[in-house]
Design a protein around this motif. Structure first.
Motif, PDB file in Angstrom:
ATOM      1  N   UNK A 268      -4.885 -35.647   7.109  1.00  0.00           N
ATOM      2  CA  UNK A 268      -3.946 -34.391   7.698  1.00  0.00           C
ATOM      3  C   UNK A 268      -4.232 -32.887   6.932  1.00  0.00           C
ATOM      4  N   UNK A 269      -3.866 -32.073   7.166  1.00  0.00           N
ATOM      5  CA  UNK A 269      -3.769 -31.342   6.161  1.00  0.00           C
ATOM      6  C   UNK A 269      -2.229 -30.822   5.468  1.00  0.00           C
ATOM      7  N   UNK A 270      -1.954 -31.830   4.700  1.00  0.00           N
ATOM      8  CA  UNK A 270      -0.740 -31.531   3.942  1.00  0.00           C
ATOM      9  C   UNK A 270      -0.158 -30.893   2.303  1.00  0.00           C
ATOM     10  N   UNK A 271      -2.221 -30.983   2.120  1.00  0.00           N
ATOM     11  CA  UNK A 271      -2.498 -30.220   0.555  1.00  0.00           C
ATOM     12  C   UNK A 271      -2.415 -29.045   0.720  1.00  0.00           C
ATOM     13  N   UNK A 272      -2.723 -27.519   2.140  1.00  0.00           N
ATOM     14  CA  UNK A 272      -2.069 -26.683   2.282  1.00  0.00           C
ATOM     15  C   UNK A 272      -0.664 -26.284   1.815  1.00  0.00           C
ATOM     16  N   UNK A 276       1.505 -24.674  -0.991  1.00  0.00           N
ATOM     17  CA  UNK A 276       2.216 -23.035  -0.324  1.00  0.00           C
ATOM     18  C   UNK A 276       3.838 -23.069  -0.578  1.00  0.00           C
ATOM     19  N   UNK A 277       4.563 -24.936  -0.633  1.00  0.00           N
ATOM     20  CA  UNK A 277       5.758 -25.021  -0.966  1.00  0.00           C
ATOM     21  C   UNK A 277       5.790 -24.836  -2.294  1.00  0.00           C
ATOM     22  N   UNK A 278       4.685 -24.851  -2.981  1.00  0.00           N
ATOM     23  CA  UNK A 278       5.303 -25.359  -4.783  1.00  0.00           C
ATOM     24  C   UNK A 278       4.959 -23.958  -5.179  1.00  0.00           C
ATOM     25  N   UNK A 279       4.069 -23.132  -4.735  1.00  0.00           N
ATOM     26  CA  UNK A 279       3.625 -22.130  -5.232  1.00  0.00           C
ATOM     27  C   UNK A 279       4.450 -20.595  -4.813  1.00  0.00           C
ATOM     28  N   UNK A 280       5.481 -20.607  -4.458  1.00  0.00           N
ATOM     29  CA  UNK A 280       6.121 -19.791  -4.353  1.00  0.00           C
ATOM     30  C   UNK A 280       6.265 -18.553  -5.117  1.00  0.00           C
ATOM     31  N   UNK A 281       5.792 -17.588  -4.638  1.00  0.00           N
ATOM     32  CA  UNK A 281       5.349 -15.990  -5.434  1.00  0.00           C
ATOM     33  C   UNK A 281       6.637 -15.588  -6.449  1.00  0.00           C
ATOM     34  N   UNK A 282       6.375 -15.192  -7.696  1.00  0.00           N
ATOM     35  CA  UNK A 282       7.528 -14.940  -8.754  1.00  0.00           C
ATOM     36  C   UNK A 282       7.724 -13.093  -8.786  1.00  0.00           C
ATOM     37  N   UNK A 283       6.818 -12.895  -7.361  1.00  0.00           N
ATOM     38  CA  UNK A 283       6.738 -11.198  -7.460  1.00  0.00           C
ATOM     39  C   UNK A 283       7.097 -10.989  -5.163  1.00  0.00           C
ATOM     40  N   UNK A 284       7.527 -10.148  -5.644  1.00  0.00           N
ATOM     41  CA  UNK A 284       8.093  -9.489  -4.293  1.00  0.00           C
ATOM     42  C   UNK A 284       6.806  -9.032  -3.772  1.00  0.00           C
ATOM     43  N   UNK A 285       6.254  -9.173  -2.421  1.00  0.00           N
ATOM     44  CA  UNK A 285       5.045  -8.277  -1.917  1.00  0.00           C
ATOM     45  C   UNK A 285       6.037  -7.595  -0.333  1.00  0.00           C
ATOM     46  N   UNK A 286       4.523  -6.392   0.079  1.00  0.00           N
ATOM     47  CA  UNK A 286       5.756  -5.674   0.953  1.00  0.00           C
ATOM     48  C   UNK A 286       5.043  -6.861   2.045  1.00  0.00           C
ATOM     49  N   UNK A 302      -3.378 -20.315  -6.709  1.00  0.00           N
ATOM     50  CA  UNK A 302      -2.252 -20.604  -7.738  1.00  0.00           C
ATOM     51  C   UNK A 302      -2.184 -22.183  -7.659  1.00  0.00           C
ATOM     52  N   UNK A 303      -2.353 -22.626  -6.601  1.00  0.00           N
ATOM     53  CA  UNK A 303      -2.726 -24.554  -6.023  1.00  0.00           C
ATOM     54  C   UNK A 303      -3.874 -25.089  -6.610  1.00  0.00           C
ATOM     55  N   UNK A 304      -4.564 -24.077  -6.779  1.00  0.00           N
ATOM     56  CA  UNK A 304      -5.532 -25.015  -7.354  1.00  0.00           C
ATOM     57  C   UNK A 304      -6.663 -25.015  -6.362  1.00  0.00           C
ATOM     58  N   UNK A 305      -6.715 -24.481  -4.944  1.00  0.00           N
ATOM     59  CA  UNK A 305      -7.755 -24.533  -4.475  1.00  0.00           C
ATOM     60  C   UNK A 305      -9.123 -24.076  -3.779  1.00  0.00           C
TER      61      UNK A 305
END
Length: 444
Positions: A268-272, A276-286, A302-305
């Motif tokens: 399964x693709x649990x890792x991706x 994305x769950x554990x690396x929520x961005x600290x900045x706002x993107x457009x 950030x997640x080490x892919x």
């Protein structure tokens, strides 16, 4: 740091744990396979260096400005009278542009990029192009993506040849494109690059492993259009020119390879999703496609892919009519997305690992047309962004009066930019990838 050619081999098991499309094609992992994988993981832990993660490697981000960005109104020759004579309606006033030196300035909406330049993290190569330029969107894009001469048709992409020469045995996630299909730049003899952008690609994940709504919700968020984008889209804005990927089906080899690999181990693709769950961005993107794409790339970094090359695209640059508002909107989006991306990477401590290079299939003609727009041209500048970039202007600004059929004459072959990124950033043999030697530039 080891070069890609020195990296030990990955296994198919690792690919399926890190591959986005591997998860898209998989279902529940049988218990006996999971036990086998745990045993292999233990063996890997006992052999340091056997299974590299790529977390410390340099990363190249390729940004395509699809449609033919008007480089003259991006890096503006505000001190040249010929500029205002050629563009009486769409020339940008000298008092509004963001000066780089006494001749050239950035578009008024590129304030974040101007700050990056002042901070020493932005380089610009002027007059980039190639001999015998082609004004067809599709053919010129193909030339840029394959790094071929204008009179030769090549099927494999320049990044695909990099994968073939320097990433043998590496994780198939060595290249990731945030797109509906892999760009032709990724086409290779042994497909490794993958592409994803839509939640449908994740609907076959194990429901026991992840909330079945998580992927859909996340990718709806990452791919939602904005009302502002809708307000400027249409024929004149060039919105019809999105990401032009070229002919990159590679005879179906990529998807066949992924299907065989994914179905062979039922992963399964649990890792991706975990990334994305554990690396929520600290900045706002457009809230734009480009902003969402860069947000996703930053989260994967950030997640080490273990990815060496990311590819993102911004469309809408085919500005044949009423150019000023459409181009200004895209400049604002480019500026805000890039600024957020840089701030995100700095917060992660990864900015020094990343080099971003922009390209567009061609620039625009020097003279404006009768519809207050610009037609397909030739040479144009490109951006270089990164913590290790040596700031400055590279190459000379092409003459606005010594033209070839109304177009700027290029003075830097785009393959010199590629060669520099390959040799000095990715540690790859540029001559083997590009077919011959090109002069290197001192931006890295």
């Amino acid at each position: 740091m080891k070069t890609p050619r020195e990296q030990p081999l990955h296994t198919r098991r690792q690919f399926l744990r890190t591959s986005v499309l591997g998860g898209a094609l998989a279902s529940t992992v049988p218990l006996f396979l999971e036990k086998t994988f745990l045993t292999l993981d233990s063996m890997a832990a006992a052999s340091p260096g056997q299974y590299p993660t790529g977390k410390d490697a340099t990363i190249l981000v390729v940004l395509q400005l699809a449609g033919g960005n008007d480089g003259i109104n991006t890096l503006v020759p505000f001190a040249d009278d010929a500029y205002y004579k050629a563009r009486p309606r769409i020339a940008l006033p000298a008092g509004q542009v963001l000066r780089i030196n006494d001749y050239a300035a950035l578009h008024p909406s590129l304030s974040g990029m101007r700050t990056l330049y002042g901070d020493g993290h932005l380089g610009m190569v002027q007059g980039v192009g190639y001999p015998n330029p082609n004004r067809s969107h599709f053919r010129s894009t193909e030339i840029w993506q394959t790094a071929s001469d204008a009179d030769r048709n090549v099927s494999e992409g320049w990044l695909g040849r990099y994968f073939d020469n320097s990433c043998k045995g590496d994780d198939p996630c060595a290249g990731v494109a945030i797109a509906a299909q892999t760009p032709q730049a990724f086409a290779s003899s042994r497909p490794q690059g993958i592409a994803f952008s839509r939640p449908e690609q994740f609907r076959y994940m194990s429901e026991s492993a992840v909330d079945p709504g998580t992927a859909d919700a996340f990718f709806r968020e990452m791919n939602k259009p904005t009302e502002q984008m809708d307000s400027v889209s249409g024929e004149n804005s060039g919105e019809s020119i999105g990401m032009i990927s070229g002919h990159a089906d590679n005879d179906g080899k990529t998807i066949e390879f992924l299907q065989r690999t994914a179905l062979g181990a039922q992963m399964s693709s649990d890792r991706i999703l975990a990334i994305t769950r554990k690396t929520k961005s600290p900045v706002n993107y457009p809230a734009s496609e480009l902003g969402n794409s860069m947000n996703l790339v930053a989260r994967l970094i950030a997640g080490g892919l273990p990815t060496r090359v990311y590819y993102v695209s911004q469309g809408g640059y085919d500005t044949h009519a009423n150019q000023l508002p459409a181009h200004d909107f895209r400049m604002k989006d480019l500026d805000a997305s890039t600024s957020s991306f840089v701030a995100d990477l700095k917060a992660q401590g990864n900015f020094d690992r990343v080099l971003m290079i922009s390209f567009s299939e061609f620039g625009r003609r020097v003279a404006e047309n009768a519809s207050a727009g610009t037609d397909h041209g030739a040479a144009a500048p490109l951006f270089l962004v990164g913590g290790k970039v040596k700031p400055g202007l590279y190459g000379a600004y092409p003459s606005l009066t010594d033209l070839h059929d109304g177009d700027l004459k290029f003075n830097t072959d785009f393959r010199s930019v590629y060669a520099t990124a390959l040799e000095n950033w990715l540690g790859a043999p540029s001559e083997r990838v590009l077919g011959r030697k090109f002069p290197l530039l001192p931006f890295i």
